[in-house]
Design an enzyme around this catalytic site. Structure first.
Site, PDB file in Angstrom:
ATOM      1  CD  GLN A 112     152.417 154.526   7.933  1.00  0.00           C
ATOM      2  OE1 GLN A 112     153.226 154.514   8.380  1.00  0.00           O
ATOM      3  NE2 GLN A 112     151.596 155.425   8.652  1.00  0.00           N
ATOM      4  CE  LYS A 124     150.216 156.493  13.844  1.00  0.00           C
ATOM      5  NZ  LYS A 124     151.301 155.481  14.501  1.00  0.00           N
ATOM      6  CG  HIS A 163     151.209 158.247  18.559  1.00  0.00           C
ATOM      7  ND1 HIS A 163     152.802 157.525  18.150  1.00  0.00           N
ATOM      8  CD2 HIS A 163     151.472 158.061  19.848  1.00  0.00           C
ATOM      9  CE1 HIS A 163     153.636 157.641  19.347  1.00  0.00           C
ATOM     10  NE2 HIS A 163     152.727 157.769  20.487  1.00  0.00           N
ATOM     11  CB  ALA A 177     151.942 150.805  18.118  1.00  0.00           C
ATOM     12  NE  ARG A 178     155.341 152.204  22.125  1.00  0.00           N
ATOM     13  CZ  ARG A 178     155.655 152.396  23.152  1.00  0.00           C
ATOM     14  NH1 ARG A 178     156.918 152.900  23.433  1.00  0.00           N
ATOM     15  NH2 ARG A 178     155.239 153.514  23.793  1.00  0.00           N
ATOM     16  CB  CYS A 216     157.929 159.240  10.624  1.00  0.00           C
ATOM     17  SG  CYS A 216     159.344 158.358  11.286  1.00  0.00           S
TER      18      CYS A 216
END
Ligand SMILES: Cc1cc2nc3c(=O)[nH]c(=O)nc-3n(C[C@H](O)[C@H](O)[C@H](O)COP(=O)(O)O)c2cc1C
Length: 380
Positions: free
Chosen positions: A77, A148, A181, A249-250, A107
């Site tokens: 990425q 993303k 997201h 992810a998390r 981000c």
């Protein structure tokens, strides 16, 4: 008209059978975490966001991007602000043998020197499109490209228009897919990921084909991200939104078993009966299994960073892993103090010496899932 299909070969061919992958997670998703995930059935991994100028400047920034043979299929990425720099970064990743290159327009970390990058590009769609075009031109169709994104910069109509403009450009420029997201950039991690926004995106773009594919039958792949904490969340997101794939992810930090279970569930859904990694008698990883993974993860981390830095890195994983043990609180306190391999092994000898049933993946969901606050740095 022929039905659109996800790719049946190439580096994205996992998606048709196993609709999930390990997300980019700055400060976590290194080679060690990726290998542990792969061993538990994760079909595809993304690196953390790598800043283009770190790659260009060489040295450590480039070193972290170097790949090992067993780390495939892998997506590198990229994040950057300038078309020429991100193009150079893409060429470097191409040369290093990444199977797929992903551009980060997600981000939420603050702008640098007033120039937008990551999620901040969502507020300047023309700049974002310039970045996407620069990467596509640099790679010249040699490998699939993905993006993303967050669902918008903020909740304004203007921001939503900006999102669509960038999304459509990704399709027109020949990208293979986008993962969204379902939070805005402004939202950071406060409040839920809006899966409803993902459903709308699927309604609008779920019938697009990949412009650079050999045939017009390759489906433009739509991925979803946000609030995936347990295996059932992966399949609930697919059912509720229609996304093709889900980014974990998390929910996979210190929890590689989520992949084992997701693989088993995917196979069950396809009517294959008991799947690989489908345990008899419940989903809890046994204590010995946990011990083995904890040791392996530490050793892999040590290969990358040396003992001291690996210990620093592994402390945060240990906190998450400890939730799978009935004596989690004590173990967490012990992991936090670890400064090297001997101490790590000491915790394993003290708490993991007797086999038994662990705490199930679902019950081990961290508090963060309920408080919905998290820090993301997207550093490289
Ligand atoms: C610590 C941390 C680091 C992250 N780093 C990246 C990154 O480098 N690249 C990226 O695309 N997403 C990154 N993300 C975002 C995640 O991939 C994901 O989209 C987000 O956490 C929402 O999913 P979740 O709610 O299931 O965790 C990061 C998230 C966290 C918490």
């Amino acid at each position: 008209m022929n039905e659109l299909r996800l790719p049946s070969d190439g580096p994205l061919s996992w998606a048709a059978e196993l609709p999930f992958y390990q997300a980019g997670l700055a400060g976590y998703s290194d080679y060690a975490m990726r290998m542990v995930a792969r061993k538990h059935g994760c079909p595809y991994c993304i690196t953390e966001a790598m800043l283009d100028h770190f790659l260009i400047n060489g040295g450590k920034g480039l070193e972290v991007a170097e790949l090992r043979e067993d780390d495939h299929p892998i997506c590198g990425q990229l994040m950057g602000s300038h078309a020429d720099e991100i193009a150079a970064g893409a060429k470097i990743l191409d040369g290093l043998g990444y199977d797929v290159i992903d551009v980060n327009i997600a981000c939420p970390q603050k702008k640098i020197k007033r120039k937008s990058r990551g999620g901040h590009l969502l507020s300047v769609p023309d700049e974002a499109i310039e970045i996407l075009k620069a990467v596509a031109d640099a790679v010249e169709g040699s490998r699939p490209l993905t993006v993303k994104m967050r669902r918008a910069f903020d909740d304004s109509n203007e921001a939503l228009d900006g999102f669509h403009k960038i999304f459509q450009a990704a399709i027109e420029l020949g990208y293979s897919g986008v993962t969204v997201h379902g939070r805005t950039v402004e939202q950071k991690y406060i409040g839920p990921s809006t899966w409803e926004s993902l459903r709308k995106i699927v309604d609008e773009y779920g019938h697009e084909h990949v412009r650079h594919a050999a045939t017009k039958h390759q489906k433009f792949m739509i991925g979803g991200s946000g609030d995936i904490w347990q295996t059932s969340d992966i399949f609930a997101m697919i059912e509720q939104t229609g996304v093709d794939v889900v980014s974990v992810a998390r929910g996979c930090i210190g929890n590689p078993w989520i992949f084992e279970q997701a693989r088993a569930m995917a196979q069950r859904k396809k009517g294959g009966g008991q799947g690989v990694g489908d345990k008899q008698g419940g989903d809890a990883p046994r204590i010995y299994e946990q011990r083995d993974v904890l040791l392996e993860h530490f050793e892999l981390s040590m290969q990358l960073y040396g003992e001291q830095q690996a210990a620093r890195m592994m402390r945060k994983f240990g906190i998450r892993f400890s939730r799978h043990h009935p004596e989690g609180e004590q173990i967490k306190a012990a992991f936090i103090k670890v400064k090297g391999l001997d101490a790590w092994q000491g915790v394993l000898d003290e708490f993991y010496a007797v086999d038994g049933v662990g705490v199930g993946v679902d019950a081990a969901v961290p508090d963060e899932a309920r408080t919905q606050v998290s820090e993301e740095s997207c550093g490289s």
